[in-house]
Scaffold this motif. Sequence first.
Motif, PDB file in Angstrom:
ATOM      1  N   ALA A  44       0.833  -1.205   0.000  1.00  0.00           N
ATOM      2  CA  ALA A  44       0.000   0.000   0.000  1.00  0.00           C
ATOM      3  C   ALA A  44       0.868   1.256   0.000  1.00  0.00           C
ATOM      4  N   GLU A  45       1.953   1.240   0.809  1.00  0.00           N
ATOM      5  CA  GLU A  45       2.872   2.382   0.817  1.00  0.00           C
ATOM      6  C   GLU A  45       3.501   2.582  -0.558  1.00  0.00           C
ATOM      7  N   MET A  46       3.942   1.487  -1.164  1.00  0.00           N
ATOM      8  CA  MET A  46       4.590   1.579  -2.473  1.00  0.00           C
ATOM      9  C   MET A  46       3.611   2.058  -3.535  1.00  0.00           C
ATOM     10  N   GLU A  47       2.379   1.603  -3.466  1.00  0.00           N
ATOM     11  CA  GLU A  47       1.374   2.066  -4.420  1.00  0.00           C
ATOM     12  C   GLU A  47       1.115   3.561  -4.242  1.00  0.00           C
ATOM     13  N   ASP A  48       1.072   3.995  -2.987  1.00  0.00           N
ATOM     14  CA  ASP A  48       0.893   5.430  -2.732  1.00  0.00           C
ATOM     15  C   ASP A  48       2.071   6.225  -3.294  1.00  0.00           C
ATOM     16  N   ASP A  49       3.297   5.712  -3.051  1.00  0.00           N
ATOM     17  CA  ASP A  49       4.487   6.377  -3.599  1.00  0.00           C
ATOM     18  C   ASP A  49       4.439   6.413  -5.119  1.00  0.00           C
ATOM     19  N   PHE A  50       4.049   5.300  -5.706  1.00  0.00           N
ATOM     20  CA  PHE A  50       3.965   5.225  -7.160  1.00  0.00           C
ATOM     21  C   PHE A  50       2.974   6.253  -7.695  1.00  0.00           C
ATOM     22  N   GLU A  51       1.812   6.285  -7.076  1.00  0.00           N
ATOM     23  CA  GLU A  51       0.795   7.244  -7.520  1.00  0.00           C
ATOM     24  C   GLU A  51       1.297   8.682  -7.356  1.00  0.00           C
ATOM     25  N   ALA A  52       1.990   8.955  -6.254  1.00  0.00           N
ATOM     26  CA  ALA A  52       2.533  10.301  -6.047  1.00  0.00           C
ATOM     27  C   ALA A  52       3.568  10.625  -7.111  1.00  0.00           C
ATOM     28  N   ASN A  53       4.434   9.667  -7.426  1.00  0.00           N
ATOM     29  CA  ASN A  53       5.449   9.883  -8.460  1.00  0.00           C
ATOM     30  C   ASN A  53       4.817  10.089  -9.828  1.00  0.00           C
ATOM     31  N   GLN A  54       3.812   9.287 -10.128  1.00  0.00           N
ATOM     32  CA  GLN A  54       3.111   9.447 -11.401  1.00  0.00           C
ATOM     33  C   GLN A  54       2.474  10.827 -11.488  1.00  0.00           C
ATOM     34  N   SER A  55       1.868  11.229 -10.385  1.00  0.00           N
ATOM     35  CA  SER A  55       1.225  12.540 -10.356  1.00  0.00           C
ATOM     36  C   SER A  55       2.261  13.647 -10.552  1.00  0.00           C
ATOM     37  N   GLU A  56       3.398  13.488  -9.890  1.00  0.00           N
ATOM     38  CA  GLU A  56       4.466  14.476 -10.022  1.00  0.00           C
ATOM     39  C   GLU A  56       4.988  14.544 -11.460  1.00  0.00           C
ATOM     40  N   LEU A  57       5.174  13.364 -12.067  1.00  0.00           N
ATOM     41  CA  LEU A  57       5.646  13.331 -13.452  1.00  0.00           C
ATOM     42  C   LEU A  57       4.641  13.996 -14.395  1.00  0.00           C
ATOM     43  N   LYS A  58       3.371  13.729 -14.175  1.00  0.00           N
ATOM     44  CA  LYS A  58       2.347  14.355 -15.020  1.00  0.00           C
ATOM     45  C   LYS A  58       2.346  15.870 -14.830  1.00  0.00           C
ATOM     46  N   PHE A  59       2.515  16.303 -13.591  1.00  0.00           N
ATOM     47  CA  PHE A  59       2.574  17.732 -13.317  1.00  0.00           C
ATOM     48  C   PHE A  59       3.765  18.357 -14.040  1.00  0.00           C
ATOM     49  N   LEU A  60       4.926  17.691 -13.984  1.00  0.00           N
ATOM     50  CA  LEU A  60       6.109  18.213 -14.672  1.00  0.00           C
ATOM     51  C   LEU A  60       5.906  18.255 -16.187  1.00  0.00           C
ATOM     52  N   ARG A  61       5.238  17.245 -16.708  1.00  0.00           N
ATOM     53  CA  ARG A  61       4.974  17.230 -18.149  1.00  0.00           C
ATOM     54  C   ARG A  61       4.061  18.388 -18.540  1.00  0.00           C
ATOM     55  N   ILE A  62       3.058  18.638 -17.719  1.00  0.00           N
ATOM     56  CA  ILE A  62       2.149  19.754 -17.989  1.00  0.00           C
ATOM     57  C   ILE A  62       2.908  21.079 -17.914  1.00  0.00           C
ATOM     58  N   GLN A  63       3.791  21.174 -16.900  1.00  0.00           N
ATOM     59  CA  GLN A  63       4.593  22.399 -16.800  1.00  0.00           C
ATOM     60  C   GLN A  63       5.460  22.590 -18.037  1.00  0.00           C
ATOM     61  N   LEU A  64       6.069  21.506 -18.524  1.00  0.00           N
ATOM     62  CA  LEU A  64       6.903  21.601 -19.716  1.00  0.00           C
ATOM     63  C   LEU A  64       6.079  22.056 -20.916  1.00  0.00           C
ATOM     64  N   GLN A  65       4.895  21.467 -21.045  1.00  0.00           N
ATOM     65  CA  GLN A  65       4.045  21.874 -22.163  1.00  0.00           C
ATOM     66  C   GLN A  65       3.650  23.352 -22.035  1.00  0.00           C
ATOM     67  N   ALA A  66       3.420  23.795 -20.808  1.00  0.00           N
ATOM     68  CA  ALA A  66       3.083  25.211 -20.599  1.00  0.00           C
ATOM     69  C   ALA A  66       4.267  26.100 -20.973  1.00  0.00           C
ATOM     70  N   LEU A  67       5.466  25.659 -20.569  1.00  0.00           N
ATOM     71  CA  LEU A  67       6.663  26.433 -20.935  1.00  0.00           C
ATOM     72  C   LEU A  67       6.858  26.479 -22.441  1.00  0.00           C
ATOM     73  N   GLU A  68       6.636  25.339 -23.101  1.00  0.00           N
ATOM     74  CA  GLU A  68       6.766  25.305 -24.565  1.00  0.00           C
ATOM     75  C   GLU A  68       5.778  26.276 -25.205  1.00  0.00           C
ATOM     76  N   ALA A  69       4.566  26.261 -24.683  1.00  0.00           N
ATOM     77  CA  ALA A  69       3.540  27.136 -25.248  1.00  0.00           C
ATOM     78  C   ALA A  69       3.880  28.605 -25.017  1.00  0.00           C
ATOM     79  N   GLN A  70       4.389  28.915 -23.822  1.00  0.00           N
ATOM     80  CA  GLN A  70       4.749  30.305 -23.522  1.00  0.00           C
ATOM     81  C   GLN A  70       5.959  30.757 -24.342  1.00  0.00           C
ATOM     82  N   CYS A  71       6.936  29.876 -24.488  1.00  0.00           N
ATOM     83  CA  CYS A  71       8.165  30.230 -25.208  1.00  0.00           C
ATOM     84  C   CYS A  71       7.946  30.266 -26.721  1.00  0.00           C
ATOM     85  N   ALA A  72       6.959  29.556 -27.198  1.00  0.00           N
ATOM     86  CA  ALA A  72       6.723  29.485 -28.648  1.00  0.00           C
ATOM     87  C   ALA A  72       6.468  30.871 -29.227  1.00  0.00           C
ATOM     88  N   GLN A  73       5.888  31.781 -28.443  1.00  0.00           N
ATOM     89  CA  GLN A  73       5.616  33.132 -28.929  1.00  0.00           C
ATOM     90  C   GLN A  73       6.911  33.924 -29.125  1.00  0.00           C
TER      91      GLN A  73
END
Length: 162
Positions: free
Chosen positions: A81-110
């Motif tokens: 259960a702890e490992m699954e929670d860690d995994f979910e947190a890591n997945q969430s963090e990775l998705k957040f970072l990916r969204i941030q990267l896409q936001a940066l790409e969109a902002q820098c594209a201009q």
Amino acid sequence: MRLPDVSPRSQRPALYPNFQEVSSAKASELAQAAEDLASRMTATLEEFQRRKEESDHIHDLLITRVERAAERILVLEYRIAEMEDDFEANQSELKFLRIQLQALEAQCAQYIPHNEDPELTESILNWKVDWEDIDKRSKARRKKCKMSVTNLSDSQKVVDGS
């Protein structure tokens, strides 16, 4: 109230009509057979008692093992259960970072024309490759864990005789 008449002893039926006088040799033989039987029964009883004690000991050992196994299962379930929670947190963090990267790409594209800054483009591509690699490895680990848990439960069923 009147009591029934008591007949004389000679007229009374014999208590043991088939009783025959037994010779002393026959009586001694019967006594010896009874003693042999009693000694064999005593030996058998002692053997049964030893087996019962052994069976009780084995039963106690098995109960102890089952209790330890149950405790181990609870600990492992908690760890999973702890490992699954860690995994979910890591997945969430990775998705957040990916969204941030896409936001940066969109902002820098201009401001930065496409392929104008090769270092930025390379960093973004490297990040994407790294993210895909991490994502693939985590999915492979998760699949491997599910397969090992399935194999473990299948082997446990075979051991249990289910």
